[in-house]
Scaffold this active site. Sequence first.
Site, PDB file in Angstrom:
ATOM      1  N   HIS A 127      -7.207   0.084   6.592  1.00  0.00           N
ATOM      2  CA  HIS A 127      -6.786  -1.304   6.786  1.00  0.00           C
ATOM      3  C   HIS A 127      -6.783  -1.703   8.260  1.00  0.00           C
ATOM      4  O   HIS A 127      -7.186  -2.820   8.610  1.00  0.00           O
ATOM      5  CB  HIS A 127      -5.410  -1.532   6.158  1.00  0.00           C
ATOM      6  CG  HIS A 127      -5.437  -1.544   4.664  1.00  0.00           C
ATOM      7  ND1 HIS A 127      -6.100  -2.514   3.946  1.00  0.00           N
ATOM      8  CD2 HIS A 127      -4.889  -0.700   3.742  1.00  0.00           C
ATOM      9  CE1 HIS A 127      -5.958  -2.284   2.650  1.00  0.00           C
ATOM     10  NE2 HIS A 127      -5.239  -1.191   2.499  1.00  0.00           N
ATOM     11  N   SER A 156       0.811  -1.216   0.000  1.00  0.00           N
ATOM     12  CA  SER A 156       0.000   0.000   0.000  1.00  0.00           C
ATOM     13  C   SER A 156       0.844   1.266   0.000  1.00  0.00           C
ATOM     14  O   SER A 156       1.934   1.306   0.574  1.00  0.00           O
ATOM     15  CB  SER A 156      -0.901   0.024   1.246  1.00  0.00           C
ATOM     16  OG  SER A 156      -1.782  -1.069   1.262  1.00  0.00           O
TER      17      SER A 156
END
Length: 425
Positions: free
Chosen positions: A346, A296
């Site tokens: 997340h 990410s």
Amino acid sequence: MTILGDLLSTIFERRYLAAALDKPDSRSMEELITALVGATGEITGLSAANHILKRYQAMDDAEKLSFFRHLASDMNIDPDKVRNTLDAYEKNPSKQSYRAFMTAVEPDRQELIRRLNQTPGATEILVRMRADLLALGKDDPTLQALDQDFRHLFVSWFNRGFLVLRPISWESPAHILEKIIAYESVHEIASWEDLRHRLVPDDRRCFAFFHPTMPDEPLIFVEVALTGDIPGSIQDLLTDEREIIAADAAKTAVFYSISNCQAGLAGISFGNSLIKQVASDLAAELPGLRSFVTLSPIPGLTKWLDAENIAFEGVDTKQLRVLAAYYLMSAKRSDGQPLDPVARFHLGNGAMIHAVHAVADTSPKGRAQSAGVMVNYLYDLPKVAQNHERFATTQEVAASGEIRNLNAVAKKQDLQRPEPEQESA
């Protein structure tokens, strides 16, 4: 004869409806809105809704803004009525007094949006309508209140029970593939050949959520790479020169790009369900998978470093990783949530911060937003629920020992915002 009669009745009803929808209507937009909210007949209601939506789509921005302000002001709740019905319910709680209160607290514009949605194809138009509202009304508190009505309804209409998960492959319809290229917001898809490299190899997957009323419009999609080890570089993951492995030989599923597709569904969360559903499906398909991770971006890192007056240009990769670990674990908003939006997403899903990598995204965008640093969030499926619960209740950030050690190093370096200089008297 009954079946034939039903068939003929359906045909005549559809022809009558089509004729009613196409019939010109000279009423003003305000008159059509009033007629729709007060309509008791199905055909008259659908006709009014159809004309409202057609006229809306032909409006320019100024006309749309006027339309939104009409909904926000003339179709708002009546505060006096709300207070009176609440007082009545407190004095005499009953089905009738509660119904009166619930009717008072729901503005007429919510019923308007519901009735507009009864028109075939209306859901997609209403999603675009909210996108316009978000763009045109971002600085207007009354229009922000109107947006809450859209959001309230969309949360119900687009809940997980209605969403359909579909794999995206090179054999998917061209109009869907074109939208994947257009909506990719993390790592640009530069060409059809670039898209082919992300879909065709055996170690690549792509999945998207669709809604039954918008079958040709992906809501959100995730791109997945199947690898041996946990990767630390997006350029290595996406290079055409990499070695392709068989899917059943993979040990790791890497979610390297998650893109929301509909601006009008901002704030309606799909990513949580998407990642968990895809991880579950892949685990069933490929029992050899051991790890489910992301690769990410850290979109707020350089902005935070600049705000903290922390010099990061020219520092070594170890120090970049120290700075990134501290930012992800210790840099907080006033409400105690992590500053970084991707981290909030997340960690809120129950993932843990697994590792950070310097020189992981050398693209101009990667350098600008995170000095080239990227992060792996690990979805340890047996622990996801526990991690989510701790983060939601105590804001505890789940992290690997390596990340905690890097964060400790940063704290020893006293990475705090400097005190503002005092003005001389």
